[in-house]
Write a protein that holds these residues in place. Sequence first.
Motif, PDB file in Angstrom:
ATOM      1  N   UNK A  97      -3.638  36.278  31.965  1.00 37.07           N
ATOM      2  CA  UNK A  97      -3.164  36.759  33.268  1.00 37.07           C
ATOM      3  C   UNK A  97      -4.346  37.220  34.113  1.00 37.07           C
ATOM      4  N   UNK A  98      -4.076  37.390  35.396  1.00 37.10           N
ATOM      5  CA  UNK A  98      -5.013  38.021  36.312  1.00 37.10           C
ATOM      6  C   UNK A  98      -4.317  39.230  36.923  1.00 37.10           C
ATOM      7  N   UNK A  99      -5.106  40.278  37.201  1.00 37.51           N
ATOM      8  CA  UNK A  99      -4.557  41.478  37.835  1.00 37.51           C
ATOM      9  C   UNK A  99      -4.898  41.468  39.320  1.00 37.51           C
ATOM     10  N   UNK A 100      -3.885  41.700  40.148  1.00 38.84           N
ATOM     11  CA  UNK A 100      -4.088  41.732  41.594  1.00 38.84           C
ATOM     12  C   UNK A 100      -4.730  43.064  41.992  1.00 38.84           C
ATOM     13  N   UNK A 101      -5.844  42.997  42.699  1.00 38.96           N
ATOM     14  CA  UNK A 101      -6.566  44.186  43.152  1.00 38.96           C
ATOM     15  C   UNK A 101      -6.625  44.194  44.676  1.00 38.96           C
ATOM     16  N   UNK A 102      -6.256  45.312  45.266  1.00 39.76           N
ATOM     17  CA  UNK A 102      -6.297  45.435  46.727  1.00 39.76           C
ATOM     18  C   UNK A 102      -7.709  45.771  47.185  1.00 39.76           C
ATOM     19  N   UNK A 103      -8.201  45.036  48.175  1.00 44.71           N
ATOM     20  CA  UNK A 103      -9.514  45.278  48.765  1.00 44.71           C
ATOM     21  C   UNK A 103      -9.383  45.270  50.283  1.00 44.71           C
ATOM     22  N   UNK A 104     -10.175  46.095  50.945  1.00 41.22           N
ATOM     23  CA  UNK A 104     -10.106  46.182  52.396  1.00 41.22           C
ATOM     24  C   UNK A 104     -11.511  46.046  52.975  1.00 41.22           C
ATOM     25  N   UNK A 105     -11.746  44.929  53.660  1.00 43.26           N
ATOM     26  CA  UNK A 105     -13.021  44.707  54.339  1.00 43.26           C
ATOM     27  C   UNK A 105     -12.814  45.015  55.814  1.00 43.26           C
ATOM     28  N   UNK A 106     -13.155  46.245  56.200  1.00 45.57           N
ATOM     29  CA  UNK A 106     -12.894  46.743  57.555  1.00 45.57           C
ATOM     30  C   UNK A 106     -13.945  46.204  58.529  1.00 45.57           C
ATOM     31  N   UNK A 107     -13.507  45.816  59.712  1.00 45.03           N
ATOM     32  CA  UNK A 107     -14.405  45.223  60.703  1.00 45.03           C
ATOM     33  C   UNK A 107     -15.518  46.185  61.121  1.00 45.03           C
ATOM     34  N   UNK A 108     -15.212  47.481  61.122  1.00 41.96           N
ATOM     35  CA  UNK A 108     -16.199  48.472  61.578  1.00 41.96           C
ATOM     36  C   UNK A 108     -16.889  49.170  60.414  1.00 41.96           C
ATOM     37  N   UNK A 109     -16.134  49.540  59.400  1.00 42.95           N
ATOM     38  CA  UNK A 109     -16.661  50.371  58.313  1.00 42.95           C
ATOM     39  C   UNK A 109     -17.102  49.567  57.087  1.00 42.95           C
ATOM     40  N   UNK A 110     -16.901  48.265  57.126  1.00 43.90           N
ATOM     41  CA  UNK A 110     -17.276  47.456  55.976  1.00 43.90           C
ATOM     42  C   UNK A 110     -16.242  47.535  54.875  1.00 43.90           C
ATOM     43  N   UNK A 111     -16.696  47.420  53.641  1.00 39.46           N
ATOM     44  CA  UNK A 111     -15.774  47.430  52.511  1.00 39.46           C
ATOM     45  C   UNK A 111     -15.355  48.857  52.184  1.00 39.46           C
ATOM     46  N   UNK A 112     -14.057  49.122  52.331  1.00 38.55           N
ATOM     47  CA  UNK A 112     -13.497  50.455  52.068  1.00 38.55           C
ATOM     48  C   UNK A 112     -12.932  50.467  50.647  1.00 38.55           C
ATOM     49  N   UNK A 113     -13.348  51.441  49.861  1.00 37.92           N
ATOM     50  CA  UNK A 113     -12.929  51.523  48.467  1.00 37.92           C
ATOM     51  C   UNK A 113     -11.425  51.825  48.347  1.00 37.92           C
ATOM     52  N   UNK A 114     -10.740  51.224  47.354  1.00 33.77           N
ATOM     53  CA  UNK A 114      -9.339  51.573  47.102  1.00 33.77           C
ATOM     54  C   UNK A 114      -9.145  53.058  46.813  1.00 33.77           C
ATOM     55  N   UNK A 115     -10.179  53.698  46.230  1.00 37.84           N
ATOM     56  CA  UNK A 115     -10.074  55.137  45.949  1.00 37.84           C
ATOM     57  C   UNK A 115      -9.967  55.944  47.236  1.00 37.84           C
ATOM     58  N   UNK A 116     -10.321  55.322  48.359  1.00 41.79           N
ATOM     59  CA  UNK A 116     -10.210  55.979  49.663  1.00 41.79           C
ATOM     60  C   UNK A 116      -8.881  55.641  50.328  1.00 41.79           C
ATOM     61  N   UNK A 117      -8.565  54.335  50.434  1.00 35.69           N
ATOM     62  CA  UNK A 117      -7.395  53.973  51.240  1.00 35.69           C
ATOM     63  C   UNK A 117      -6.064  54.051  50.494  1.00 35.69           C
ATOM     64  N   UNK A 118      -6.076  53.934  49.159  1.00 37.65           N
ATOM     65  CA  UNK A 118      -4.807  54.020  48.434  1.00 37.65           C
ATOM     66  C   UNK A 118      -4.194  55.428  48.529  1.00 37.65           C
ATOM     67  N   UNK A 119      -4.954  56.516  48.287  1.00 41.70           N
ATOM     68  CA  UNK A 119      -4.365  57.855  48.442  1.00 41.70           C
ATOM     69  C   UNK A 119      -3.836  58.111  49.854  1.00 41.70           C
ATOM     70  N   UNK A 120      -4.548  57.595  50.864  1.00 41.28           N
ATOM     71  CA  UNK A 120      -4.076  57.762  52.245  1.00 41.28           C
ATOM     72  C   UNK A 120      -2.764  57.012  52.441  1.00 41.28           C
TER      73      UNK A 120
END
Length: 226
Positions: free
Chosen positions: A2-25
Amino acid sequence: VAFEALARWNHARFGEVSPSVFIPIAESTGLIMDLGRHVLTTACQEAMNWPEHIGVSVNVSPLQFKNREMLFTDIWLALSASGLAAKRLDLEVTESVLIEDAEGMLRLIDALRNMEISVSLDDFGTGYSSLAYVQNYRFDRIKLDRAFAREIETDRTSRATISALANIAAATGSTLLLEGVESEPQARIACAHGVTEMQGFLFSRPIPASQIPGIIQSRFDEKRVA
């Protein structure tokens, strides 16, 4: 497997935002419902590009599990829209959900398994981990926290704990998976102590979904040559 789905956010202004930042929000604002729905739908669609024997694991937040009717609707829509067989979907839940609503969670797990969807207990061995979870809830997969992998070569207690959990998992029909495996010695010791599945950098670092078919093909070629 299997593969595990991981959420990633590449923000246009801030670059790559860690899941540890955006998931709690997302959890604190309730946006985790929309985010979780998007991840589930996308993961099922991507898995349709893989061989039928390979599944996909999706983390589900405590808030999603609390809204059970909506969760079932989201699952049904994701499977229907993608055409993915339910038995290829694995939902990962953390122990915090069990602490908050043990009876409700037990009913939910039974309902999901009746749909042929598997349920995994994620990051076991941290926080308020209890062997009662493993014995009473009949999870399809027990995922040991990566801390066990870090200590497996030097700590006898960690190895003994893994062996004990492997015996319990075997007795209850669960699969024991070790997270965070990064080296061949870790993998060999884990196998020797009853671990039957592993994930971690030894096998692959997080990659874009578009690269997965190529990895599957390369592994198939390696086996064919061997």
